[in-house]
Write a protein that holds these residues in place. Sequence first.
Motif, PDB file in Angstrom:
ATOM      1  N   ASP A 343       0.851  -1.193   0.000  1.00 42.45           N
ATOM      2  CA  ASP A 343       0.000   0.000   0.000  1.00 42.45           C
ATOM      3  C   ASP A 343       0.885   1.241   0.000  1.00 42.45           C
ATOM      4  OD1 ASP A 343      -2.158   1.964   1.246  1.00 42.45           O
ATOM      5  OD2 ASP A 343      -3.278   0.158   0.743  1.00 42.45           O
ATOM      6  N   ASP A 344       0.425   2.287   0.578  1.00 40.15           N
ATOM      7  CA  ASP A 344       1.111   3.583   0.591  1.00 40.15           C
ATOM      8  C   ASP A 344       2.560   3.457   1.097  1.00 40.15           C
ATOM      9  OD1 ASP A 344       1.553   6.255   0.562  1.00 40.15           O
ATOM     10  OD2 ASP A 344      -0.142   6.803   1.830  1.00 40.15           O
ATOM     11  N   TRP A 388      -0.264   0.258  -4.533  1.00 38.87           N
ATOM     12  CA  TRP A 388      -1.195   1.360  -4.246  1.00 38.87           C
ATOM     13  C   TRP A 388      -0.781   2.602  -5.042  1.00 38.87           C
ATOM     14  CZ3 TRP A 388      -0.420   6.274  -2.142  1.00 38.87           C
ATOM     15  CH2 TRP A 388      -1.516   6.921  -1.553  1.00 38.87           C
ATOM     16  N   ARG A 420      -5.238  16.428   3.663  1.00 35.49           N
ATOM     17  CA  ARG A 420      -4.251  15.362   3.873  1.00 35.49           C
ATOM     18  C   ARG A 420      -2.935  15.708   3.162  1.00 35.49           C
ATOM     19  NH1 ARG A 420      -3.465   9.024   2.584  1.00 35.49           N
ATOM     20  NH2 ARG A 420      -3.022   8.371   4.699  1.00 35.49           N
ATOM     21  N   LYS A 453      -4.468  -0.761  -6.390  1.00 38.37           N
ATOM     22  CA  LYS A 453      -5.442  -0.090  -5.520  1.00 38.37           C
ATOM     23  C   LYS A 453      -5.386   1.386  -5.886  1.00 38.37           C
ATOM     24  CE  LYS A 453      -6.502   0.805  -0.630  1.00 38.37           C
ATOM     25  NZ  LYS A 453      -6.044   0.512   0.735  1.00 38.37           N
ATOM     26  N   ASP A 455      -6.496   4.919  -5.194  1.00 39.73           N
ATOM     27  CA  ASP A 455      -7.061   5.674  -4.081  1.00 39.73           C
ATOM     28  C   ASP A 455      -7.359   7.116  -4.494  1.00 39.73           C
ATOM     29  OD1 ASP A 455      -7.900   6.191  -1.489  1.00 39.73           O
ATOM     30  OD2 ASP A 455      -6.123   5.322  -0.563  1.00 39.73           O
ATOM     31  N   ASN A 457      -7.987  10.442  -1.943  1.00 42.28           N
ATOM     32  CA  ASN A 457      -8.244  10.790  -0.542  1.00 42.28           C
ATOM     33  C   ASN A 457      -8.766  12.196  -0.288  1.00 42.28           C
ATOM     34  OD1 ASN A 457      -7.753   8.438   1.050  1.00 42.28           O
ATOM     35  ND2 ASN A 457      -5.657   8.511   0.284  1.00 42.28           N
ATOM     36  N   GLY A 499     -11.549   4.833   1.757  1.00 39.63           N
ATOM     37  CA  GLY A 499     -12.620   3.855   1.973  1.00 39.63           C
ATOM     38  C   GLY A 499     -13.694   4.086   0.931  1.00 39.63           C
ATOM     39  N   ASP A 518     -12.560   2.375   5.425  1.00 43.06           N
ATOM     40  CA  ASP A 518     -11.296   2.231   6.159  1.00 43.06           C
ATOM     41  C   ASP A 518     -11.535   1.605   7.517  1.00 43.06           C
ATOM     42  OD1 ASP A 518      -9.647   3.165   4.240  1.00 43.06           O
ATOM     43  OD2 ASP A 518      -9.266   5.132   5.129  1.00 43.06           O
TER      44      ASP A 518
HETATM   45  C1  GLA Z   1      -6.547   5.804   2.399  1.00 47.40           C
HETATM   46  C2  GLA Z   1      -7.096   4.425   2.129  1.00 47.40           C
HETATM   47  C3  GLA Z   1      -6.384   3.413   3.022  1.00 47.40           C
HETATM   48  C4  GLA Z   1      -4.894   3.479   2.757  1.00 47.40           C
HETATM   49  C5  GLA Z   1      -4.388   4.895   2.979  1.00 47.40           C
HETATM   50  C6  GLA Z   1      -2.935   5.019   2.590  1.00 47.40           C
HETATM   51  O1  GLA Z   1      -6.894   6.250   3.664  1.00 47.40           O
HETATM   52  O2  GLA Z   1      -8.457   4.385   2.334  1.00 47.40           O
HETATM   53  O3  GLA Z   1      -6.864   2.122   2.779  1.00 47.40           O
HETATM   54  O4  GLA Z   1      -4.622   3.055   1.452  1.00 47.40           O
HETATM   55  O5  GLA Z   1      -5.134   5.830   2.225  1.00 47.40           O
HETATM   56  O6  GLA Z   1      -2.463   6.281   2.761  1.00 47.40           O
END
Ligand code: GLA
Length: 716
Positions: A343-344, A388, A420, A453, A455, A457, A499, A518
């Motif tokens: 992920d991140d 991600w 963010r 993934k 995303d 945000n 999420g 999330d």
């Molecule tokens: C968002 C996503 C999480 C994760 C974070 C990473 O909040 O919903 O699942 O991937 O970013 O920074």
Amino acid sequence: MEEIVKINTKNTTLLLKINDKVDLIYYGEKIYDEKDYSFLGQDIALRKCSSADDIDATPSIISFVGDGNNRETSVHIVDGFGNASLGFKVNRYYFTNEHLKMNGLPTAYGNEKFFVIEFKSSISKITLKKYFGFFDDCDVLTTGIIVENEGDANIFVRRLMSMQLDLIQGEYEIISLSGSWCNETNINRTELSKGVYSFGSYLGLSSNVHNPFFMIKNKSDNSCIASNLIYSGNHKEIFEKTELSGIRVMSGINDYLLNYEVLPNCSFASPESVFVCGNSEEETSEKMRDFVLKHIINPNFTNKERPIIFNSWEGLGFDINNKSIANLATVAKEIGIEVFVIDDGWFGGRNDDTSSLGDWYENEEKFNGKFCETAKLIKENGLKFGLWFEPEMVSINSEFYQNHSDYAMTIDGLTPIEIRNQIVLDITKEEVQNHLIESLSKNIEKYGIDYIKWDCNRGLTEIRKSGSYFYDYTVSLYKILDTITKKYPNIIMEGCASGGNRFDLGTLCYFSQIWASDNTDPLVRVDTQRGLFLGYPQVSATSHVAVSPNPHTMRKYKISDRFAISAVTNLGYELNLNNLSKSELEEIKTYNEFYKRYRKVLQFGNITTSYENHNDKRIIFTSVSKEKDLAVSVAVDLRCVFARIYDRVYINGLQDNYVYKVNSVFSDKVNNLEVTGKSIRKCGIYVGNFFTVDSATEYNDFLATEIFVFTKIGEV
Ligand code: GLA
């Protein structure tokens, strides 16, 4: 000319009376052909009213500014002279097999039948095409409007609601899905009274505040209409109840700031709306889920079983390196996980959320320049590899922003709002689209990525070209997604927006699944999932087993309970496997074997949610195969109530005359029981409650689960 046009699906009828305008005579359960429909009293109703009230007393599927309506209207267009009353009248109507031009918006696939009503303005050269697409197999109709500017002057679209249905009888209740971050898709029931009730989204995403899906239930006979929109941007739903006219229901693009300039010889398309009716909430939901499965979700994945995923986020956060990843990948493989997702934190100089979005190349420092080898190792281990990305965003503190600040959506003289610590790229620019496609393609090919993934945000705040930006942003996103998914059709794309901030049918046209929230706390997920299943099939959502105590709520849960709730959708794990004991890993391995054995029915079966023992103390999610020869129920006790003598589970959806072998999975409560579907439905099976002594002491007693498997072994 005046004609009654009947649009039938397998079980429903939409009846329209068309002359120079369109009246909605009936929408509901299928009816027979009648010689004439004057018995519906349509004309009598009109005669009783003064002519000024006619239009308000007549149900329709479209309404215009200036047509005499004293209500919310679905169409507001301004021509080159500033006129808003444009005298739209029906010009012609026809059935066709041809799809209309949707200007880059995604549409449902798999039907070849459309009915188009063409309206022309009496004063300007503007044509509106109001269409209905029909999907017999699920009883769904789709609808929308295309505006064509055939004149010499620019025109402006200020409102264009894709769907309008005027309902005449009954007391109605709106069932909608509302929420917030970590608290998505709660079921919201609203009684309508006179006036306007409306909800929508305003930041450029379909949002977790109000999902575009809703149902409207006629409380006099429990029949329901469910509606959704194939769109990921700002949407709006309007319900207006008046004395004279029943309820006007509309859904479409949000008219907030909308002032879309359509040039001569150009067109504007509304997103496609989807609606269906049924005799109960359950039946209507089932049809909608079936439709999403067969006609919306990226067709490359319609019947593809989704793999079990490991995701690094909740377990490791930004603290990832070659060693930790290599160890985890070995354990993940051993316990039956199939995709390993970093992920991140894998890119640029990203060590926290203050930098590097946009620098989509490996984090040299964290991975000692060996990220490629790590990716290779994961794949050699027999796992698929996922990464991600948050492509639409950029950190001001990034190399990319230093070189391409002009790619960001900013307004001269205005300090961009960072949410963010990030701002939004102006993806409406072609060079930005091309850059993102190129950079994603490079990564996909370099690391052999099998899963992304995607995303997002935050929402949009710097609105430069206000009348068109929200819409153009969404269409541009679709262009990028379309290119990537066509170029790499086998990549599993998982949508995410903190999420479920962009959980909608537009997203699902490209993505095979969406990270629903999330919040990984099972108790919260029960609510999220029961809301989602009103309009979305379980295979469209993912849910992961997280650590206990849960990082969001600090509540403690057994592994079996965490697994059971996640297994209702696409299963994954999001905790540091290296911190688990051998016996915990063994336990997970057994669960994963169970999941793989039954995932076809878990992911693609028809899911029902039932409630037992009064006041929601027990919720049961049951997924039944199409042939009804197999079903899996995840039963959840939300409260430990002792001395319930008749503590049984009743399961709907099985075949009455089939004999099933029934087994419980976590305990031996039910062991090879042989019983008919009818007895299971009518009499129930005694199971007691699911709480155990250890759950009461060690696990704080928030929830307890049991899984039951029903396998057909005969017929009576
Ligand atoms: C968002 C996503 C999480 C994760 C974070 C990473 O909040 O919903 O699942 O991937 O970013 O920074």
